[in-house]
Design an enzyme around this catalytic site. Structure first.
Site, short mmCIF file in Angstrom:
data_model
loop_
_atom_site.label_atom_id
_atom_site.label_comp_id
_atom_site.label_asym_id
_atom_site.label_seq_id
_atom_site.Cartn_x
_atom_site.Cartn_y
_atom_site.Cartn_z
N HIS A 1 10.20 16.02 9.06
CA HIS A 1 11.40 16.16 8.25
C HIS A 1 11.23 15.81 6.77
O HIS A 1 12.00 16.28 5.94
CB HIS A 1 12.53 15.33 8.85
CG HIS A 1 12.88 15.77 10.22
ND1 HIS A 1 13.57 16.94 10.48
CD2 HIS A 1 12.59 15.24 11.43
CE1 HIS A 1 13.71 17.09 11.78
NE2 HIS A 1 13.11 16.07 12.39
N GLU B 1 0.83 -1.20 0.00
CA GLU B 1 0.00 0.00 0.00
C GLU B 1 0.87 1.26 0.00
O GLU B 1 0.57 2.25 -0.68
CB GLU B 1 -0.95 0.00 1.20
CG GLU B 1 -2.01 -1.09 1.17
CD GLU B 1 -1.54 -2.42 1.74
OE1 GLU B 1 -0.32 -2.66 1.90
OE2 GLU B 1 -2.41 -3.26 2.04
#
Length: 162
Positions: A103, A76
């Site tokens: 980040h 997925e």
């Protein structure tokens, strides 16, 4: 915040439980999965729908996230990241999801229903909703480089420097 959600047959029960929970938090939920359980559901369709919807809403400057619930979650995640511009991350832990959001500007969470308890999934969803992209120079440069490579198969163009 708008949350695009969906699930294949292996993640359907957990996906619907999480959908109800996210709505209860006051978020707008757009369901991209099947209306009812279907043993023949394949995750790529839902991965692509969620990825495209998140990108479209980001392009429209909306605050948006995506959540895809599948079986294990690996396939997925791969499928979702095939959508140009998608930044999907597998739900490994709350800390992992938080740092991926901060980040790498991850905006789509993939949950593996076969290896994730509902409470863990809720905590990771809360993390991807709450965490903010830090937008520091190094992180922004890496995202620009990745997007450039995705579009042109090179990172020879625009480089952000300190």
């Amino acid at each position: 915040m708008r949350i695009h959600m969906g699930a294949n047959y292996e993640g359907y029960a957990l996906g619907r439980e999480l959908e109800t929970w996210v709505k209860g938090l006051g978020h707008e939920v757009v369901w991209h999965g099947a209306d009812e359980y279907d043993f023949e559901d394949d995750y790529p369709l839902f991965a692509f729908r969620i990825g495209q919807a998140v990108i479209a809403d980001e392009d429209a400057a909306l605050e948006v996230r995506g959540v895809l619930v599948g079986g294990v979650g690996g396939g997925e995640t791969i499928a979702t990241n095939k959508v140009p511009g998608a930044r999907a991350v597998f739900g490994h832990s709350v800390d992992f999801v938080t740092k991926s959001r901060e980040h790498a500007n991850a905006s789509i969470l993939v949950v593996g229903a076969l290896n994730t308890a509902a409470d863990e999934a809720k905590a990771m969803i809360q993390a991807i909703i709450d965490a903010k992209f830090t937008n520091v120079l190094d992180d922004a440069r890496r995202i620009v480089n990745t997007n450039e490579y995705e579009a042109s198969k090179t990172i020879e163009g625009w480089m952000i420097t300190g």
